[in-house]
Scaffold this active site. Structure first.
Site, PDB file in Angstrom:
ATOM      1  CB  ILE A  34       2.272  -4.357   6.783  1.00 16.27           C
ATOM      2  CG1 ILE A  34       0.878  -4.383   7.414  1.00 16.27           C
ATOM      3  CG2 ILE A  34       2.798  -5.761   6.560  1.00 16.27           C
ATOM      4  CD1 ILE A  34       0.189  -3.052   7.501  1.00 16.27           C
TER       5      ILE A  34
ATOM      6  CE  LYS B 186      -3.598  -6.453   1.398  1.00 20.32           C
ATOM      7  NZ  LYS B 186      -2.476  -5.576   0.935  1.00 20.32           N
TER       8      LYS B 186
HETATM    9  N1  LIG Z   1      -2.807  -4.365   6.033  1.00 21.32           N
HETATM   10  C1  LIG Z   1      -2.251  -3.397   5.330  1.00 21.32           C
HETATM   11  O1  LIG Z   1      -2.654  -2.240   5.371  1.00 21.32           O
HETATM   12  C2  LIG Z   1      -1.044  -3.713   4.499  1.00 21.32           C
HETATM   13  C3  LIG Z   1      -0.212  -2.687   4.077  1.00 21.32           C
HETATM   14  C4  LIG Z   1       0.933  -3.026   3.365  1.00 21.32           C
HETATM   15  C5  LIG Z   1       1.204  -4.339   3.060  1.00 21.32           C
HETATM   16  N2  LIG Z   1       0.355  -5.331   3.475  1.00 21.32           N
HETATM   17  C6  LIG Z   1       0.660  -6.733   3.162  1.00 21.32           C
HETATM   18  O2  LIG Z   1       1.765  -7.133   3.941  1.00 21.32           O
HETATM   19  C7  LIG Z   1       2.653  -7.950   3.182  1.00 21.32           C
HETATM   20  C8  LIG Z   1       4.035  -7.321   3.223  1.00 21.32           C
HETATM   21  O3  LIG Z   1       3.975  -6.021   2.681  1.00 21.32           O
HETATM   22  P1  LIG Z   1       5.029  -4.877   3.095  1.00 21.32           P
HETATM   23  O4  LIG Z   1       4.585  -3.648   2.404  1.00 21.32           O
HETATM   24  O5  LIG Z   1       5.231  -4.837   4.562  1.00 21.32           O
HETATM   25  O6  LIG Z   1       6.328  -5.447   2.377  1.00 21.32           O
HETATM   26  P2  LIG Z   1       7.844  -4.987   2.580  1.00 21.32           P
HETATM   27  O7  LIG Z   1       7.900  -3.659   3.245  1.00 21.32           O
HETATM   28  O8  LIG Z   1       8.516  -5.194   1.280  1.00 21.32           O
HETATM   29  O9  LIG Z   1       8.405  -6.068   3.634  1.00 21.32           O
HETATM   30  C9  LIG Z   1       8.475  -7.430   3.312  1.00 21.32           C
HETATM   31  C10 LIG Z   1       9.280  -8.153   4.384  1.00 21.32           C
HETATM   32  O10 LIG Z   1       9.310  -9.541   4.079  1.00 21.32           O
HETATM   33  C11 LIG Z   1      10.663 -10.031   4.119  1.00 21.32           C
HETATM   34  N3  LIG Z   1      10.774 -11.117   3.144  1.00 21.32           N
HETATM   35  C12 LIG Z   1      10.791 -12.436   3.448  1.00 21.32           C
HETATM   36  N4  LIG Z   1      10.859 -13.177   2.351  1.00 21.32           N
HETATM   37  C13 LIG Z   1      10.890 -12.335   1.319  1.00 21.32           C
HETATM   38  C14 LIG Z   1      10.971 -12.527  -0.081  1.00 21.32           C
HETATM   39  N5  LIG Z   1      11.030 -13.754  -0.651  1.00 21.32           N
HETATM   40  N6  LIG Z   1      10.987 -11.433  -0.849  1.00 21.32           N
HETATM   41  C15 LIG Z   1      10.939 -10.187  -0.305  1.00 21.32           C
HETATM   42  N7  LIG Z   1      10.858  -9.956   1.028  1.00 21.32           N
HETATM   43  C16 LIG Z   1      10.829 -11.026   1.826  1.00 21.32           C
HETATM   44  C17 LIG Z   1      11.531  -8.806   3.850  1.00 21.32           C
HETATM   45  O11 LIG Z   1      12.761  -8.864   4.558  1.00 21.32           O
HETATM   46  P3  LIG Z   1      14.037  -9.684   4.001  1.00 21.32           P
HETATM   47  O12 LIG Z   1      14.264  -9.209   2.608  1.00 21.32           O
HETATM   48  O13 LIG Z   1      15.110  -9.344   4.973  1.00 21.32           O
HETATM   49  O14 LIG Z   1      13.638 -11.125   4.102  1.00 21.32           O
HETATM   50  C18 LIG Z   1      10.718  -7.671   4.492  1.00 21.32           C
HETATM   51  O15 LIG Z   1      11.048  -7.545   5.849  1.00 21.32           O
HETATM   52  C19 LIG Z   1       2.040  -8.079   1.790  1.00 21.32           C
HETATM   53  O16 LIG Z   1       1.366  -9.300   1.666  1.00 21.32           O
HETATM   54  C20 LIG Z   1       1.044  -6.927   1.716  1.00 21.32           C
HETATM   55  O17 LIG Z   1      -0.121  -7.219   0.949  1.00 21.32           O
HETATM   56  C21 LIG Z   1      -0.743  -5.032   4.198  1.00 21.32           C
END
Ligand SMILES: NC(=O)c1ccc[n+]([C@@H]2O[C@H](COP(=O)([O-])OP(=O)(O)OC[C@H]3O[C@@H](n4cnc5c(N)ncnc54)[C@H](OP(=O)(O)O)[C@@H]3O)[C@@H](O)[C@H]2O)c1
Length: 342
Positions: free
Chosen positions: A28, A109
């Site tokens: 995201i 969110k």
């Molecule tokens: N608005 C939308 O349409 C939408 C879509 C998808 C997700 N989201 C929301 O956005 C958030 C992230 O989702 P995502 O799909 O982008 O996740 P993701 O692809 O898994 O990315 C998570 C990011 O957070 C970092 N991070 C920092 N602390 C972490 C921890 N303790 N555990 C795991 N990763 C950690 C990770 O990098 P490092 O491991 O290098 O720290 C990674 O860069 C969620 O809350 C989700 O609900 C919103």
């Protein structure tokens, strides 16, 4: 100078180009970065734990400063706004730290994994003079603004019923954030927040009765759920969530005279008005980039105006949605490893 998409509303060109810092460099974070093609603003820093992945993200998106230390990002006075895009279980700490550092904050969110943690984020916002919003981007989509204006105009009569579903087959890897209890995985927090935010907007956050059926994944988080709600005046909501099924995802607001339907409602690009099951009106609102641009424009305008809240998703809205979510989670008896002992 960065080129902007030519189809953005003319007034967006007048918005100040905020300097964004991203916390999280995942899916995201990438989408939000791309949405800045339609709204003035630049991502100037990105912070996550893994240095190689963070540097690769920065290079892919032309971001000058990849970081692994949040304090370093927050000490940069040139950053106006921090976007928190980490898994739900780790939203609170960067939100509170960024607000305490005087930054405006857009947080993904759900705002956090539970009501208590959500309230701590809002308290930090109240104690600051910064703009703060949960990134409930669906609420800013033109399709939903049209749907709400038809409802307000009385086109469907008196609203009585809401049905909405959202689901997709999620990765089954137990370490994936959607499956991992330690990252507050499960359908309710990840996609349930959309149907609950819609319910709160259309019917309110105070149903008299809430009933839940649910099925856990192999990791113990909620893989599927059916949620029924009834308000004291007889209005009802029927909500379905799944991390197993590829659901069609339409939301339908039905009233005594007709219904408004938004296919694939959380990212809706069209809206239909039906009477007696006949579609009598359809309007289409294609995304300019990926749909996130509308919430980005809204929070940019709020920062420019010195407003702490954004009208489309207020702090009270976030609290009501988190309270509904907590109520459902409590009924499920679903607990995460980091929840305090009861
Ligand atoms: N608005 C939308 O349409 C939408 C879509 C998808 C997700 N989201 C929301 O956005 C958030 C992230 O989702 P995502 O799909 O982008 O996740 P993701 O692809 O898994 O990315 C998570 C990011 O957070 C970092 N991070 C920092 N602390 C972490 C921890 N303790 N555990 C795991 N990763 C950690 C990770 O990098 P490092 O491991 O290098 O720290 C990674 O860069 C969620 O809350 C989700 O609900 C919103």
């Amino acid at each position: 100078m960065r080129s902007m998409t030519s189809n953005a509303p003319a007034e967006w060109a007048e918005l100040p180009p905020l300097r964004w810092g991203l916390v999280g460099a995942g899916g995201i974070a990438r989408s939000l970065t791309l949405s800045l093609a339609a709204v003035p603003g630049d991502v100037v820093a990105v912070c996550a734990r893994n240095p190689e992945r963070t540097a690769a993200f920065a290079e892919a998106h032309g971001i000058p400063t990849p970081l692994t230390d949040l304090d370093e990002m927050l000490a940069d006075d040139s950053i106006d706004i921090v976007y928190v895009a980490t898994p739900h279980s780790v939203h609170e700490e960067p939100v509170v730290a960024a607000l305490e550092a005087g930054k405006s904050v857009l947080c993904e969110k759900p705002l956090s994994h539970g009501l208590t943690s959500t309230l701590r984020c809002i308290d930090a916002a109240r104690a600051s003079s910064s703009t703060f919003m949960e990134a409930m981007w669906t609420r800013f989509l033109p399709a939903w603004r049209a749907a709400e204006s038809w409802i307000e105009a009385g086109d469907i009569g008196e609203v009585r019923t809401l049905t909405a579903s959202m689901g997709f087959p999620a990765p089954t890897d137990p370490t994936h954030r959607l499956m991992d209890p330690a990252l507050a995985g499960g359908a309710l927090l990840d996609i349930g927040v959309y149907v609950l935010a819609l319910t709160q907007r259309i019917l309110g956050g105070d149903p008299e009765d809430v009933q839940v059926l649910w099925e856990p994944t192999a990791t113990g988080v909620d893989g599927q759920a059916s949620i029924g709600m009834r308000w004291a005046d007889g209005r009802m909501a029927n909500l379905s969530l799944s991390l197993v099924s590829d659901m069609e995802g339409t939301a339908v607001v039905s009233g005594t005279e007709g219904a408004v339907a938004v296919p694939s409602f959380h990212r809706g690009e069209e809206v239909h008005l039906t009477r007696r099951r006949e579609v009598i009106r359809t309007e289409r609102f294609p995304h300019l980039v990926n749909g996130l641009e509308h919430q980005v424009a809204a929070i940019t305008a709020a920062v420019a105006d010195g407003a702490q809240e954004v009208a489309g998703m207020t702090w009270a809205d976030s609290i009501e949605v988190a309270a509904l979510s907590q109520r459902i989670r409590d009924r499920m008896g679903l607990r995460y490893p980091f929840d305090p002992p009861t």
